[in-house]
Design an enzyme around this catalytic site. Structure first.
Site, PDB file in Angstrom:
ATOM      1  CB  SER A 208      -0.962  -0.025   1.183  1.00  0.00           C
ATOM      2  OG  SER A 208      -1.875   1.043   1.121  1.00  0.00           O
TER       3      SER A 208
ATOM      4  CG  ASP B  92      -3.180   4.060  -1.380  1.00  0.00           C
ATOM      5  OD1 ASP B  92      -3.648   3.793  -2.499  1.00  0.00           O
ATOM      6  OD2 ASP B  92      -3.504   3.423  -0.355  1.00  0.00           O
TER       7      ASP B  92
ATOM      8  CG  ASP C  88      -2.979  -0.558  -2.329  1.00  0.00           C
ATOM      9  OD1 ASP C  88      -2.924   0.616  -1.922  1.00  0.00           O
ATOM     10  OD2 ASP C  88      -3.583  -1.449  -1.723  1.00  0.00           O
TER      11      ASP C  88
ATOM     12  CG  ASP D 299      -6.480   0.576  -1.279  1.00  0.00           C
ATOM     13  OD1 ASP D 299      -5.644   1.491  -1.142  1.00  0.00           O
ATOM     14  OD2 ASP D 299      -6.593  -0.361  -0.460  1.00  0.00           O
TER      15      ASP D 299
END
Length: 671
Positions: free
Chosen positions: A213, A357, A359, A361
């Site tokens: 992440s 961010d 990843d 999401d």
């Protein structure tokens, strides 16, 4: 060498001599060998001299470290027909794994002894996180993949990864482990986390996403979900998966079970089509949108989702995929990571900016002036849109879930739109579970995670962005005016205080507020106190949440009030109690209290000044999360600058903007 006669031999330099490290008993008994190294446990526990040559003689010099064999995979296939939630399945796999041991020891002594692997340090509440190659190796990823396959009732699995340098290797290892245990694996390759969720929902298959992440580049991790993108956390299977993985590591091999196989799958087209089906952007207004991908996965998904829309003029910023994050970290909640986007929004005359961010999401929105929009305002805006859509479809009172530190306005906006507000503890697995239980149409967190019932109850930063763009396209107003109606109150942001006894400090606060007439308390995820009624004067309307961190000895305070002065008064009063200061002194807002309020560890070279003395012109919620770019410490206000409370570096404030760039300033010398 130590008492259990354990040593590590490895290529620490180009010298021909072997190398070793002495280890304490605890580290020696839990030791595993990195790739390319040898782990030696001398049979029978006999002692060996410190002579490294004698130690090296115990290892066959002709033996090379064995590499685990990879399962064969088919050539990449086309995405095929688009999956549907009603019954799409994984494509039939065509290649079988050849299988291999996790390591190929030439003698039984080379395998780690039973019971000596402990993954509790990297298996967190909701996912796996650790330093790649050190805490999270390919061997560990392989064991986790095998354990996850064992855990699944039907071992059909989609595996994807982000752009981190370590991700392809770790992803291959997860696939290898799962295939050995009979799983049918679809290798989705590069993907955002919400792209994997879409695939999991459309194909009714479990998912494994290799990503860390927003963590720094050297880190990596693993997010797991069940078919339909249902989350896997510590209380819903992650602990069992950890124990199974530890058992495989202890045994030194993963036995073959069934006929596992893998093949490639393309999920990007279906992902983009799914989002476009959920949100339609009107065509009457063309929007100029700057997206900062931070060299991460939004650079992969934004062109497919936003770049194809004729209503959007997409202006790309840092779209090249680079796991070293050359421009700035992929953490949009930190103000210093938004500077490039802020400048680009103003320079390009954009209608808004979007920051994602690592990843992709999570999404943070900036208005046309480059000012970050509070996540609670975005939650309220999207909640009203999703409620209207559900009511138009015949649902009488759709539920919306928001965590308990979201703004009070979120609940007010939900009620005004005809919905039912539901509070949840902090944590994405908890909010997803409550959403599923209540069949909630939408959910939002103060951390800029947004969840959608029609997106398999999963979170998607890109879907949230589409909602904001659609709302803006339906309006003639600028972004700042669109969100202003959803930001009516003054908030402190989240303030962390390091305390010796969090429970005792919280009970002291509870005792103090028990004497406040009209104050209502509840214990959902810590202590929440409400003192807000329409019959009260505006200056007496406030609430706060005081909850413990699950991982550190911290108390997290969030305060919101109708007026700024009230918020500051309540904030200072509660912080004084938390830090065992005099409440009367706290209410006066003295420099000493301000230091306590912003610092876990006091800085001794000069007093902190009242909040605002630095000249930083940023929203209070942003100010609360600012950290030192060099060490991550909290920042206090000093004259026209901010000073780190940990390393004491001073960072200037220029034109109201804190200049937080790592490496520009040396820490003051000690003494």
């Amino acid at each position: 060498m130590y008492e259990d006669s354990t040593a590590v031999l490895g290529p620490l330099s180009r010298l021909s001599e072997p190398h070793a490290y002495d280890l304490c008993r605890e580290h020696a008994t839990r030791l595993t060998a990195p790739r390319g190294w040898e782990l030696l446990r001398v049979p029978g526990g006999e002692q060996v001299s410190d002579d490294l040559v004698a130690l090296a003689d115990a290892v066959d010099p002709r033996r090379e470290p064995a590499s685990p064999a990879s399962p064969s995979t088919s050539a990449p296939s086309s995405s095929g027909s688009r999956g549907t939630p009603g019954g799409a399945r994984l494509p039939p796999a065509t290649c079988m794994s050849s299988g291999a041991r996790m390591t190929e020891p030439s003698t039984p002594q080379s395998a780690p002894a039973a019971g000596r692997h402990d993954l509790s340090g990297i298996v967190k509440t909701n996912d796996v996180r650790g330093v790649a190659g050190v805490e999270l190796t390919a061997e560990i990823a392989r064991a986790l993949g095998a354990a996850f396959a064992d855990f699944l009732a039907a071992p059909e699995l989609i595996v994807a990864h982000d752009m981190r340098l370590s991700s392809p290797e770790l992803s291959r290892a997860v696939i290898e482990g799962a295939v050995r245990r009979g799983a049918i694996v679809a290798d989705a390759g590069l993907s955002s986390t919400d792209q994997l969720y879409a695939a999991s929902g459309l194909h009714r298959a479990a998912g494994a996403m290799v990503t860390a992440s927003h963590n720094p580049g050297p880190d990596n991790g693993l997010k797991l979900c069940l078919p339909g993108a249902r989350p896997v956390g510590r209380d819903s299977g992650l602990d069992e998966i950890r124990r199974r993985a530890e058992a495989y590591l202890d045994a030194g091999e993963i036995p073959v079970h069934g006929e596992g196989r893998s093949e490639a799958i393309d999920t990007l087209e279906d992902y983009a089509a799914t989002l476009h089906d959920l949100v339609t952007i009107p065509g009457d207004r063309t929007l100029r949108v700057v997206v900062d991908a931070a060299s991460a996965m939004a650079g992969h998904t934004a062109p497919a989702v936003l770049g194809v829309l004729p209503q959007i003029k997409l202006i790309e910023l840092h779209f090249e995929l680079d796991g070293t994050f050359p421009h700035h970290p992929a953490d949009p909640l930190r103000l210093e990571n938004l500077h490039d986007l802020q400048e680009a929004v103003v320079r390009e005359g954009a209608d808004l900016g979007l920051a994602f961010d690592g990843d992709a999401d999570r999404c943070v929105v900036l208005d046309e002036n480059g000012v970050p929009v509070k996540p609670s305002a975005i939650t309220a805006l999207i909640a009203q849109r999703e409620i209207a859509r559900a009511r138009a479809a015949g649902q009488e009172r759709p539920a919306v879930v928001a965590n308990l530190v979201s703004s009070r306005h979120v609940g007010e906006a939900v009620l005004a739109a005809g919905g039912e507000p539901v509070r949840s503890p902090v944590g994405h697995s908890l909010i997803k579970a409550i959403m599923a239980e209540r069949d909630a149409v939408f959910g939002g967190e103060h951390s800029a995670h947004y969840y959608f019932r029609d997106f398999f109850f999963a979170d998607s930063g890109m879907l949230a962005a589409l909602h904001v763009l659609a709302a803006l396209a339906e309006s003639d107003a600028p972004t700042s005016a669109l969100v202003a109606a959803h930001d009516p109150y003054s908030a402190s942001g989240e303030i962390n205080s390091r305390v010796a006894d969090a429970e005792a400090a919280r009970e002291l606060v509870r005792e103090h507020v028990s004497s406040v007439p009209g104050a209502l308390t509840d214990d959902l995820d810590g202590l929440t106190v409400q003192h807000w009624d329409e019959d009260l004067p505006e200056e007496d309307r406030w609430w706060f949440s005081l909850r413990s961190s699950h991982t550190e000895p911290l108390l997290r305070l969030n305060v919101e009030a109708q007026r700024e002065t009230t918020m500051a008064r309540i904030r200072d009063e509660i912080l004084a109690l938390v830090h065992n200061e005099d409440v009367e002194t706290a209410a006066s807002g003295t420099p000493e209290l301000q230091e306590t309020a912003t610092a876990a560890v006091a800085v001794e070279d000069g007093p902190a000044l009242p909040s605002g003395a630095s000249g930083a012109d940023v929203p209070s919620w942003v100010r609360a999360i600012l950290r030192c770019p060099d060490c991550g410490g909290e920042l206090r206000d000093v004259h026209q600058a901010m000073q780190c409370t940990a390393c004491a570096r001073v960072h200037p404030v220029e034109g109201g903007i804190p200049v937080l760039i790592a490496g520009r300033h040396d820490a003051p010398s000690e003494g």
